[in-house]
Scaffold this active site. Structure first.
Site, PDB file in Angstrom:
ATOM      1  N   HIS A   1       0.749  -1.286   0.065  1.00  0.00           N
ATOM      2  CA  HIS A   1       0.079   0.014  -0.049  1.00  0.00           C
ATOM      3  C   HIS A   1       0.777   1.235   0.108  1.00  0.00           C
ATOM      4  CE1 HIS A   1      -4.220   2.011   0.873  1.00  0.00           C
ATOM      5  NE2 HIS A   1      -3.260   2.838   0.717  1.00  0.00           N
TER       6      HIS A   1
ATOM      7  N   HIS B   1       1.455   4.981  -2.487  1.00  0.00           N
ATOM      8  CA  HIS B   1       1.106   5.607  -3.767  1.00  0.00           C
ATOM      9  C   HIS B   1       2.173   6.254  -4.328  1.00  0.00           C
ATOM     10  CE1 HIS B   1      -3.540   5.734  -2.711  1.00  0.00           C
ATOM     11  NE2 HIS B   1      -3.177   5.650  -1.487  1.00  0.00           N
TER      12      HIS B   1
ATOM     13  N   GLY C   1      -8.540   8.379  -2.615  1.00  0.00           N
ATOM     14  CA  GLY C   1      -9.164   9.557  -2.454  1.00  0.00           C
ATOM     15  C   GLY C   1     -10.122   9.903  -1.338  1.00  0.00           C
TER      16      GLY C   1
ATOM     17  N   HIS D   1      -9.741   1.305  -1.601  1.00  0.00           N
ATOM     18  CA  HIS D   1      -9.628   1.909   0.049  1.00  0.00           C
ATOM     19  C   HIS D   1     -11.211   1.835   0.356  1.00  0.00           C
ATOM     20  CE1 HIS D   1      -6.023   3.481  -1.604  1.00  0.00           C
ATOM     21  NE2 HIS D   1      -5.733   4.261  -0.505  1.00  0.00           N
TER      22      HIS D   1
ATOM     23  N   GLU E   1     -11.345   3.734   5.946  1.00  0.00           N
ATOM     24  CA  GLU E   1     -10.421   4.772   6.538  1.00  0.00           C
ATOM     25  C   GLU E   1     -10.901   5.847   7.281  1.00  0.00           C
ATOM     26  OE1 GLU E   1      -7.896   6.816   3.317  1.00  0.00           O
ATOM     27  OE2 GLU E   1      -6.405   7.048   4.587  1.00  0.00           O
TER      28      GLU E   1
ATOM     29  N   ASP F   1      -5.393   3.279  -9.834  1.00  0.00           N
ATOM     30  CA  ASP F   1      -6.581   3.578  -9.235  1.00  0.00           C
ATOM     31  C   ASP F   1      -7.208   5.044  -9.635  1.00  0.00           C
ATOM     32  OD1 ASP F   1      -5.822   5.100  -6.058  1.00  0.00           O
ATOM     33  OD2 ASP F   1      -5.163   5.503  -7.990  1.00  0.00           O
TER      34      ASP F   1
ATOM     35  N   ASP G   1       1.769   3.890   2.757  1.00  0.00           N
ATOM     36  CA  ASP G   1       0.609   4.832   2.068  1.00  0.00           C
ATOM     37  C   ASP G   1       1.419   5.850   1.279  1.00  0.00           C
ATOM     38  OD1 ASP G   1      -2.200   6.247   3.243  1.00  0.00           O
ATOM     39  OD2 ASP G   1      -1.942   5.424   1.252  1.00  0.00           O
TER      40      ASP G   1
HETATM   41  O1  LIG Z   1      -4.311   7.291   2.294  1.00  0.00           O
HETATM   42  C1  LIG Z   1      -4.849   7.901   1.381  1.00  0.00           C
HETATM   43  N1  LIG Z   1      -6.355   7.412   1.672  1.00  0.00           N
HETATM   44  C2  LIG Z   1      -7.000   7.878   0.457  1.00  0.00           C
HETATM   45  N2  LIG Z   1      -6.608   8.391  -0.295  1.00  0.00           N
HETATM   46  C3  LIG Z   1      -5.336   8.368  -0.457  1.00  0.00           C
HETATM   47  C4  LIG Z   1      -4.441   8.360   0.268  1.00  0.00           C
HETATM   48  N3  LIG Z   1      -3.062   8.471   0.028  1.00  0.00           N
HETATM   49  C5  LIG Z   1      -3.312   9.051  -1.495  1.00  0.00           C
HETATM   50  N4  LIG Z   1      -4.691   9.169  -1.454  1.00  0.00           N
HETATM   51  C6  LIG Z   1      -5.431   9.646  -2.771  1.00  0.00           C
HETATM   52  O2  LIG Z   1      -5.642   8.530  -3.655  1.00  0.00           O
HETATM   53  C7  LIG Z   1      -6.193   9.149  -4.829  1.00  0.00           C
HETATM   54  C8  LIG Z   1      -6.104   8.071  -5.739  1.00  0.00           C
HETATM   55  O3  LIG Z   1      -4.662   7.312  -5.476  1.00  0.00           O
HETATM   56  C9  LIG Z   1      -5.021  10.231  -4.916  1.00  0.00           C
HETATM   57  O4  LIG Z   1      -5.626  11.151  -5.636  1.00  0.00           O
HETATM   58  C10 LIG Z   1      -4.812  10.857  -3.775  1.00  0.00           C
HETATM   59  O5  LIG Z   1      -5.450  11.842  -3.120  1.00  0.00           O
END
Ligand SMILES: O=c1[nH]cnc2c1ncn2[C@@H]1O[C@H](CO)[C@@H](O)[C@H]1O
Length: 338
Positions: free
Chosen positions: A16, A18, A169, A196, A199, A137, A277
């Site tokens: 996990h 990004h 997001g 996701h 959360e 994603d 993350d």
């Molecule tokens: O921890 C997180 N939780 C939710 N969204 C996140 C996290 N880290 C990044 N992104 C978001 O996920 C979107 C698609 O990948 C990105 O636009 C970013 O804003």
């Protein structure tokens, strides 16, 4: 071997992370220097302060501002190479990296340019001994149309190492069920469903990720701890949660580590993969997450080794990579009598 040497030696899997969120403060500052007037600081120390979030919405706003600085395939390749070097340093053998094609399209990176940059970065990672896979994603606020366009890109470009389709997001006000059709199309095309959920919202969104999106793993899913029936379901169906303790703290998804539900989730028998993350924006690393689990959440070395086994079982890596990880883990466990 000292306890910290054990943490470093532990062979790891990252499921996990990004890509954009892996940019270190130095990288973000360098990108900001190229885009004067972006509002993002151009000094690493200032970037670290800029990444102190008051709430989840603030985190997403910063993430979006940083994303605007990434405007070329060369930027993408540099992010992948930087992440690969960080992972190699932490003895991570395999990682599933989340990339959001639509957000890069919006900053002017052409579809083919993105695919080629990812392919090139993945080769660089391979040279460092890190096998990378991709989870593509969409941010929930781009809605089902954004998800359909993203899936079209994935199926057209299909970068080597593509394994999953995700949803990130904002979660509040963006019910997972809206994405039912596009996830059905993604799964029919052979992609693993890795959204996701739970959360910043409740157990219902985790149930929906499972029932509506066919989730094979759930990003975060920490709200599951509030629903014993859901915990049992995750155990019975072997659905892992990708839990990112530092992220939950830094985005204020949990108020304090003392309140983090990781131990309750593990005690219920749920398979857990520990993730970073957005390690650049949160100032963490795979080893730092394991250290936090040991020092702040009281996990033993044996429990940390179990987390690695959960991650390997949850990963869509090659059998050879899984076998290598598990044999190294067995050797280390023997040396530590755990
Ligand atoms: O921890 C997180 N939780 C939710 N969204 C996140 C996290 N880290 C990044 N992104 C978001 O996920 C979107 C698609 O990948 C990105 O636009 C970013 O804003």
């Amino acid at each position: 071997m000292t306890p910290d040497e054990f943490l470093t030696a532990l062979p790891k899997v990252e499921l996990h992370v990004h890509l954009l969120g892996s940019a270190s403060p130095a990288t973000v500052a360098e990108l900001a220097r190229r885009h004067p007037g972006s509002g993002v600081p151009a000094e690493p120390a200032e970037v670290a302060k800029y990444c102190e979030f008051t709430d989840f919405a603030h985190f997403l706003a910063v993430y979006t501002a940083v994303n605007r600085l990434v405007t070329t395939g060369a930027d993408i390749e540099a992010l992948v190479a930087g992440l690969a070097a960080d992972l190699a340093r932490d003895n991570v053998r395999y990682a599933e990296v989340t990339v959001t094609p639509l957000s890069h399209r919006k900053t002017g990176i052409a579809p083919r340019e993105l695919a080629e940059a990812l392919d090139s970065g993945r080769r660089i990672a391979g040279g460092l001994g890190v096998e990378l896979s991709w989870v593509f994603d969409v941010s929930g606020d781009d809605g089902p149309p954004g998800a359909e366009a993203t899936l079209d890109w994935v199926l057209r470009e299909h970068p080597s190492g593509t394994v999953g389709f995700g949803l990130g997001g904002p979660e509040a006000g963006v019910p997972r069920r809206l994405f039912r059709d596009v996830f059905a199309r993604a799964k029919a095309a052979g992609l693993h469903s890795l959204p996701h959920a739970g959360e910043t919202t409740g157990p219902d969104e985790v149930w929906s990720a499972i029932r509506d999106l066919g989730a094979e793993r759930v990003g975060h899913g920490i709200a599951s701890a509030r629903d014993p029936r859901l915990l049992r379901h995750l155990v019975e169906h072997g659905i892992p949660l990708e839990i990112c303790p530092t992220s939950n703290l830094r985005t204020r998804a949990v108020r304090s580590l003392a309140e983090h539900p990781l131990r309750r989730i593990l005690a219920a028998g749920v398979p857990v993969a520990i993730g970073t993350d957005d390690p650049g924006l949160f100032g963490t690393s795979p080893t730092a997450e394991f250290r936090m689990c040991r020092d702040c959440l009281g996990l033993s070395e044996a429990e940390l080794a179990t987390l690695v086994r959960h991650s390997v079982a949850a990963a869509f890596c090659s059998p050879a990579v899984a076998a290598g990880l598990l044999s190294d883990l067995a050797r280390l466990s023997l040396a530590r009598s755990i």
